[in-house]
Design a protein around this motif. Structure first.
Motif, mmCIF file in Angstrom:
data_model
loop_
_atom_site.group_PDB
_atom_site.id
_atom_site.type_symbol
_atom_site.label_atom_id
_atom_site.label_comp_id
_atom_site.label_asym_id
_atom_site.label_seq_id
_atom_site.Cartn_x
_atom_site.Cartn_y
_atom_site.Cartn_z
ATOM 1 N N THR A 58 0.875 -1.139 0.044
ATOM 2 C CA THR A 58 0.126 -0.230 0.115
ATOM 3 C C THR A 58 0.851 1.399 -0.016
ATOM 4 N N TYR A 59 0.290 2.304 -0.625
ATOM 5 C CA TYR A 59 0.923 3.395 -0.346
ATOM 6 C C TYR A 59 -0.249 4.730 -0.182
ATOM 7 N N TYR A 60 -0.051 5.402 0.841
ATOM 8 C CA TYR A 60 -0.889 6.580 0.910
ATOM 9 C C TYR A 60 -0.644 7.971 0.965
ATOM 10 N N ALA A 61 -1.466 8.912 0.480
ATOM 11 C CA ALA A 61 -1.139 10.355 0.360
ATOM 12 C C ALA A 61 -0.887 10.735 1.747
ATOM 13 N N ASP A 62 -0.233 11.736 1.813
ATOM 14 C CA ASP A 62 0.018 12.477 3.333
ATOM 15 C C ASP A 62 -0.993 12.869 3.924
ATOM 16 N N SER A 63 -1.863 13.256 3.073
ATOM 17 C CA SER A 63 -3.186 14.150 3.728
ATOM 18 C C SER A 63 -4.097 12.902 4.428
ATOM 19 N N LYS A 65 -2.858 9.640 5.609
ATOM 20 C CA LYS A 65 -1.914 8.563 6.189
ATOM 21 C C LYS A 65 -2.499 8.796 7.728
ATOM 22 N N GLY A 66 -2.509 7.469 8.474
ATOM 23 C CA GLY A 66 -2.808 7.507 9.679
ATOM 24 C C GLY A 66 -4.252 7.457 10.087
ATOM 25 N N ARG A 67 -5.139 8.018 8.932
ATOM 26 C CA ARG A 67 -6.544 7.963 9.236
ATOM 27 C C ARG A 67 -7.086 7.078 8.362
ATOM 28 N N PHE A 68 -6.916 6.850 7.324
ATOM 29 C CA PHE A 68 -7.352 6.072 6.193
ATOM 30 C C PHE A 68 -6.585 4.742 6.008
ATOM 31 N N THR A 69 -7.463 3.658 6.072
ATOM 32 C CA THR A 69 -7.066 2.288 5.616
ATOM 33 C C THR A 69 -7.598 1.493 4.472
ATOM 34 N N ILE A 70 -6.954 1.177 3.614
ATOM 35 C CA ILE A 70 -7.152 0.252 2.344
ATOM 36 C C ILE A 70 -6.956 -1.082 2.711
ATOM 37 N N GLN A 82 -11.415 2.205 4.741
ATOM 38 C CA GLN A 82 -11.803 2.667 5.966
ATOM 39 C C GLN A 82 -11.246 3.833 6.328
ATOM 40 N N MET A 83 -12.321 4.886 6.454
ATOM 41 C CA MET A 83 -11.949 6.403 6.541
ATOM 42 C C MET A 83 -12.206 6.744 8.298
ATOM 43 N N ASN A 84 -11.269 6.992 8.867
ATOM 44 C CA ASN A 84 -11.492 7.527 10.487
ATOM 45 C C ASN A 84 -11.252 8.717 10.648
ATOM 46 N N SER A 85 -11.509 9.631 11.685
ATOM 47 C CA SER A 85 -11.162 11.037 11.693
ATOM 48 C C SER A 85 -11.481 11.807 10.717
ATOM 49 N N LEU A 86 -12.499 11.652 10.178
ATOM 50 C CA LEU A 86 -12.884 12.320 8.849
ATOM 51 C C LEU A 86 -12.682 14.196 9.323
ATOM 52 N N LYS A 87 -12.313 14.671 8.261
ATOM 53 C CA LYS A 87 -12.329 16.217 8.447
ATOM 54 C C LYS A 87 -13.205 16.969 7.424
ATOM 55 N N PRO A 88 -13.462 18.113 7.323
ATOM 56 C CA PRO A 88 -14.221 18.607 6.527
ATOM 57 C C PRO A 88 -13.675 18.789 4.997
ATOM 58 N N GLU A 89 -12.248 18.878 5.085
ATOM 59 C CA GLU A 89 -11.464 18.770 3.882
ATOM 60 C C GLU A 89 -11.490 17.552 3.065
ATOM 61 N N ASP A 90 -11.793 16.484 3.905
ATOM 62 C CA ASP A 90 -11.949 15.205 3.119
ATOM 63 C C ASP A 90 -13.187 15.141 2.323
ATOM 64 N N THR A 91 -14.139 16.009 2.353
ATOM 65 C CA THR A 91 -15.302 16.116 1.501
ATOM 66 C C THR A 91 -14.895 15.967 0.053
ATOM 67 N N ALA A 92 -15.547 15.248 -0.758
ATOM 68 C CA ALA A 92 -15.117 15.105 -2.127
ATOM 69 C C ALA A 92 -16.181 13.836 -2.498
ATOM 70 N N VAL A 93 -15.999 13.581 -4.098
ATOM 71 C CA VAL A 93 -16.464 12.270 -4.567
ATOM 72 C C VAL A 93 -15.297 11.385 -4.701
ATOM 73 N N TYR A 94 -15.592 10.318 -4.126
ATOM 74 C CA TYR A 94 -14.421 9.373 -3.842
ATOM 75 C C TYR A 94 -14.661 8.290 -5.096
ATOM 76 N N TYR A 95 -13.353 8.070 -5.862
ATOM 77 C CA TYR A 95 -13.520 7.247 -6.851
ATOM 78 C C TYR A 95 -12.341 6.109 -6.903
ATOM 79 N N CYS A 96 -12.931 4.758 -7.097
ATOM 80 C CA CYS A 96 -12.102 3.520 -6.928
ATOM 81 C C CYS A 96 -11.528 3.607 -8.413
ATOM 82 N N ALA A 97 -10.386 3.170 -8.745
ATOM 83 C CA ALA A 97 -9.739 3.124 -10.136
ATOM 84 C C ALA A 97 -8.721 1.779 -10.005
ATOM 85 N N ALA A 98 -8.653 1.387 -11.354
ATOM 86 C CA ALA A 98 -7.800 0.075 -11.496
ATOM 87 C C ALA A 98 -6.531 0.551 -12.714
#
Length: 123
Positions: A58-63, A65-70, A82-98
């Motif tokens: 796995t590899y996480y964006a710094d923004s 890391k420590g809060r999200f787990t794939i 799994q998204m924990n400790s969500l912040k308002p700046e996490d608001t977005a449309v989330y896309y899965c990609a391959a």
């Protein structure tokens, strides 16, 4: 081809949690990496995290890391975020990609995309 369907988005308060799912079908064996991206209103789509089908590296964006787990369930061809400790700046449309590539984080490196699921975090 690979088809991807995201689910699990919703509205939560800051500090809350959500678990997103990405169900994959089709020629998943041709893909090496599964990634999550997000796009907030008026902003470019950005990388969040990726995981390899084989090995599970796995590899996480710094923004996030420590809060999200794939994680992934190869038997079910499903990837989770799994998204924990969500912040308002996490608001977005989330896309899965391959992607057929390994260790990639640019949107242009991913060949297949889901329809997206909305995540809204209120303050």
């Amino acid at each position: 081809q690979v088809q991807l369907v995201e689910s699990g988005g919703g509205l939560v308060q800051a500090g809350g949690s959500l678990r997103l799912s990405c169900a994959a079908s089709g020629r998943t064996f041709s893909s090496y990496t599964m990634g999550w991206f997000r796009q907030a209103p008026g902003k470019e789509r950005e990388f969040v995290v990726h995981i390899s089908w084989i090995g599970g590296s796995t590899y996480y964006a710094d923004s996030v890391k420590g809060r999200f787990t794939i994680s992934r369930d190869n038997a079910k061809n499903t990837v989770y975020l799994q998204m924990n400790s969500l912040k308002p700046e996490d608001t977005a449309v989330y896309y899965c990609a391959a992607s057929r590539l390994s260790g990639v984080y640019a949107t242009t490196d991913y060949y297949y995309w889901g329809q997206g699921t909305q995540v809204t975090v209120s303050s």
